[in-house]
Design an enzyme around this catalytic site. Structure first.
Site, PDB file in Angstrom:
ATOM      1  N   ASP A  18      -7.507  -0.267   9.850  1.00 49.53           N
ATOM      2  CA  ASP A  18      -7.654  -1.694   9.540  1.00 49.53           C
ATOM      3  C   ASP A  18      -6.328  -2.440   9.642  1.00 49.53           C
ATOM      4  O   ASP A  18      -6.204  -3.428  10.380  1.00 49.53           O
ATOM      5  CB  ASP A  18      -8.228  -1.884   8.132  1.00 49.53           C
ATOM      6  CG  ASP A  18      -9.651  -1.364   8.003  1.00 49.53           C
ATOM      7  OD1 ASP A  18     -10.420  -1.544   8.944  1.00 49.53           O
ATOM      8  OD2 ASP A  18      -9.966  -0.786   6.961  1.00 49.53           O
ATOM      9  N   ARG A  98      -5.653   0.161  -6.642  1.00 45.75           N
ATOM     10  CA  ARG A  98      -5.595  -1.131  -5.954  1.00 45.75           C
ATOM     11  C   ARG A  98      -4.864  -2.212  -6.760  1.00 45.75           C
ATOM     12  O   ARG A  98      -4.019  -2.926  -6.206  1.00 45.75           O
ATOM     13  CB  ARG A  98      -7.011  -1.605  -5.588  1.00 45.75           C
ATOM     14  CG  ARG A  98      -7.725  -0.729  -4.577  1.00 45.75           C
ATOM     15  CD  ARG A  98      -6.953  -0.612  -3.305  1.00 45.75           C
ATOM     16  NE  ARG A  98      -7.743  -0.060  -2.225  1.00 45.75           N
ATOM     17  CZ  ARG A  98      -7.430   1.024  -1.516  1.00 45.75           C
ATOM     18  NH1 ARG A  98      -6.320   1.684  -1.804  1.00 45.75           N
ATOM     19  NH2 ARG A  98      -8.202   1.457  -0.538  1.00 45.75           N
ATOM     20  N   ASP A 127     -13.161  -3.368  -3.141  1.00 47.63           N
ATOM     21  CA  ASP A 127     -11.723  -3.509  -2.929  1.00 47.63           C
ATOM     22  C   ASP A 127     -11.272  -4.959  -2.786  1.00 47.63           C
ATOM     23  O   ASP A 127     -10.179  -5.310  -3.210  1.00 47.63           O
ATOM     24  CB  ASP A 127     -11.286  -2.710  -1.700  1.00 47.63           C
ATOM     25  CG  ASP A 127     -10.838  -1.307  -2.078  1.00 47.63           C
ATOM     26  OD1 ASP A 127     -10.805  -0.999  -3.281  1.00 47.63           O
ATOM     27  OD2 ASP A 127     -10.510  -0.523  -1.180  1.00 47.63           O
ATOM     28  N   SER A 179     -12.245   7.286   7.304  1.00 55.21           N
ATOM     29  CA  SER A 179     -11.371   6.470   6.483  1.00 55.21           C
ATOM     30  C   SER A 179     -10.972   7.311   5.268  1.00 55.21           C
ATOM     31  O   SER A 179     -11.830   7.883   4.593  1.00 55.21           O
ATOM     32  CB  SER A 179     -12.096   5.202   6.031  1.00 55.21           C
ATOM     33  OG  SER A 179     -11.309   4.481   5.119  1.00 55.21           O
TER      34      SER A 179
END
Length: 239
Positions: A18, A98, A127, A179
């Site tokens: 990404d 995060r 996220d 991922s």
């Protein structure tokens, strides 16, 4: 803030699929803006190797690597463990990393006088919320760019095609298109066969058993678990 007014963007950068394509995408779609890449080191280890060279080669002006391991352990992992926080019988991993990363991202954006902060979170999970609520708390006036809400790319396969068209080096290909999210506390995978129901059932039966055991052990032997984990974390933090 209008798109034409955005001259400098701070990007949450992991070097994965990404964020690898987001750097040239930002420059194409935001008036060739300056892109400052920021990576939060929460224990990814060798995944950070070669990151600066790659970020600059794909268009970033610089890369910050923030050492967040100790903060992550002390301010995020321990409080969640003490609270017995879990989700569907497994302990939290990505979710509490995060906000730690986003806090560091906001601090760099303010330091650099950025016009916007960009992240590569998709809309499939939480996220975007984790990143953006943290960013709003620490940099409330800063514009946020979320490419997955803007671009026409709809899959990881299309991301790979974009990377190939722009000569962006990747560590994965169409056959290894997983991922991965890794930190000092956990490692998770997603993509390809992992999305099938049969594989999900296998993972739940075979892999998550250790998390269920750990969680139950935590509840009945909290001091012993804390002592054991602290020794492990201290080794990782000083490695």
């Amino acid at each position: 803030m209008q798109k034409k007014d955005i001259k400098k963007v701070v990007l949450a950068y992991s070097g994965g699929l990404d964020t690898s394509i987001i750097i040239p995408w930002l420059k194409e779609n935001y008036n060739n803006c300056e892109v400052i890449a920021v990576s939060g080191d929460v224990g990814q280890g060798t995944e950070l190797d070669g990151l600066e060279e790659k970020a600059i080669a794909t268009g970033a002006s610089k890369l910050y690597v923030l050492d967040l391991k100790e903060e992550y352990v002390e301010d995020y992992i321990w409080p969640c463990l003490k609270a017995g926080a879990e989700y569907e019988q497994y302990l939290l991993g990505t979710s509490h990393a995060r906000p730690c990363i986003a806090k560091g991202l906001a601090e760099i954006a303010i330091k650099e006088g950025a016009d916007a902060i960009c992240h590569g979170c998709t809309g499939k999970g939480n996220d975007q919320v984790r990143f953006e609520l943290t960013l709003k708390a620490f940099a409330p006036e800063m514009a946020i760019i979320a490419p997955w809400r803007e671009w026409d790319i709809k899959s990881r396969e299309e991301e790979i095609a974009y990377a190939e068209a722009h000569n962006i080096p990747l560590k994965i290909n169409r056959e290894t298109n997983y991922s991965k999210d890794k930190n000092v506390w956990h490692l998770s995978h997603e993509g390809l066969t992992l999305k099938t129901q049969q594989t999900s059932h296998y993972i739940i039966k075979k892999v998550s058993l250790k998390w269920v055991f750990l969680l139950k052990w935590h509840r009945t032997n909290q001091l012993m678990l804390q002592f054991t984990l602290k020794k492990v974390f201290q080794q990782l933090l000083t490695a």
